[in-house]
Enzyme design. Structure first.
Site, short mmCIF file in Angstrom:
data_model
loop_
_atom_site.label_atom_id
_atom_site.label_comp_id
_atom_site.label_asym_id
_atom_site.label_seq_id
_atom_site.Cartn_x
_atom_site.Cartn_y
_atom_site.Cartn_z
N MET A 30 -42.39 -9.06 -8.01
CA MET A 30 -43.78 -9.29 -7.65
C MET A 30 -44.64 -8.07 -7.95
SD MET A 30 -44.42 -12.35 -6.52
CE MET A 30 -45.84 -12.21 -5.42
N HIS B 61 -35.57 -20.69 -1.68
CA HIS B 61 -35.95 -19.50 -2.42
C HIS B 61 -34.81 -19.01 -3.30
CE1 HIS B 61 -39.38 -19.35 0.34
NE2 HIS B 61 -39.92 -18.50 -0.50
N HIS B 62 -35.14 -18.07 -4.17
CA HIS B 62 -34.17 -17.44 -5.06
C HIS B 62 -33.10 -16.71 -4.24
CE1 HIS B 62 -36.17 -13.52 -4.29
NE2 HIS B 62 -37.26 -14.27 -4.26
N LYS C 219 -33.69 -13.20 -2.28
CA LYS C 219 -34.65 -13.01 -1.19
C LYS C 219 -33.93 -12.42 0.02
CE LYS C 219 -38.31 -15.26 1.47
NZ LYS C 219 -39.20 -14.11 1.28
N GLY D 79 -41.31 -15.93 5.40
CA GLY D 79 -42.54 -15.77 6.15
C GLY D 79 -43.42 -17.01 6.06
#
Length: 258
Positions: free
Chosen positions: A13, A149-150, A153, A159
């Protein structure tokens, strides 16, 4: 022009955030931060030569207006406190903070007269999902969440899932039904946030996805969003950076700047 520092700039990110900031003429990437770097030469990371690189929090000196954080759950809290103490608006995309930590940041923002934002999800589809889920909870108080999710994570549940559960609880006019289910394998019903069960999936090939399932008498409603590429989060991040003036103190959720 808004000047930005990116913490956690070497992650997936953080890398996307730096690229987005560099290509936007209204934004300027003035600094980046990541602990334990072997070098602080911007050229080694493909960054603009005038971008400062820091590997120690205490060494950071910058004129950045906004601190964008994509670090770790452990580091994000200390980073946010540093940003608030140095008159920077933290925009935190890292999840995993405790409610006590968030409360401390809210208090610090009030004391320093600074704003801040925690964003559980920068995807506009995720923001809309949470808003729709809150509306649906008024009519369907029985709800469960599946977040996917991947595999890398760090935190579970996400969240986004926790924030979705909070919004469902806030949107209810009555409590959901309590079902007496015997778990033949402990944890089969997932985490429980005030009656909203949350199931976390971690698998390779996924990026970020969420389903909210509502059940009623003789009918069901499913709301789903999918983020297939991390680049999709950059639109929301761009909006957050450019609209920090809309914040009223320290807040949670991208909807506060839309």
């Amino acid at each position: 022009m808004t000047k930005v520092l990116v913490s956690g700039f070497r992650g997936s990110m953080g890398t996307q955030a730096c690229k987005m900031i560099e290509t936007d003429p209204e934004l300027e990437l003035v600094a980046v931060y990541s602990p334990n770097l072997k070098t602080t030469d911007a050229a080694d990371y493909g960054l603009p030569t005038d971008c400062k690189v820091f590997n120690q929090l205490a060494d950071i000196q910058t004129d950045a207006d906004v601190w964008v954080d994509f670090s770790t759950p452990t580091g994000a809290f200390e980073n946010a406190k540093f940003a608030l103490d140095h008159n920077m608006v933290p925009v935190i995309g890292t999840s995993g903070m405790t409610e006590a930590q968030v409360a401390e940041l809210e208090k610090l923002a009030e004391q320093t007269n600074t704003k801040g934002l925690i964003v559980p999800n920068f995807g506009l589809s995720a923001v809309l999902l949470m808003q729709f889920a809150k509306q649906a909870a008024k009519y369907f108080p029985d709800a469960e969440i599946i977040e996917m999710h991947h595999a890398d994570k760090k935190d579970a549940p996400s969240g986004t899932a926790i924030n979705t559960a909070k919004m469902i609880v806030a949107g209810r006019e009555s409590k959901g039904t309590e079902y007496l289910t015997v778990e033949t394998l402990p944890g089969a019903r997932g985490a429980d946030y005030e009656g909203v069960h949350i199931h976390a999936v971690r698998l390779p090939g996924y990026v970020a996805h969420e389903e909210v399932l509502f059940g009623g008498q003789g009918e069901a409603l499913t709301i789903r969003q999918d983020s297939f590429d991390r680049a999709s989060f950059m639109h929301g991040l761009n909006i957050a950076i450019k609209n920090i003036q809309k914040l009223n103190g320290f807040e949670i959720g991208l909807e506060n700047v839309l």
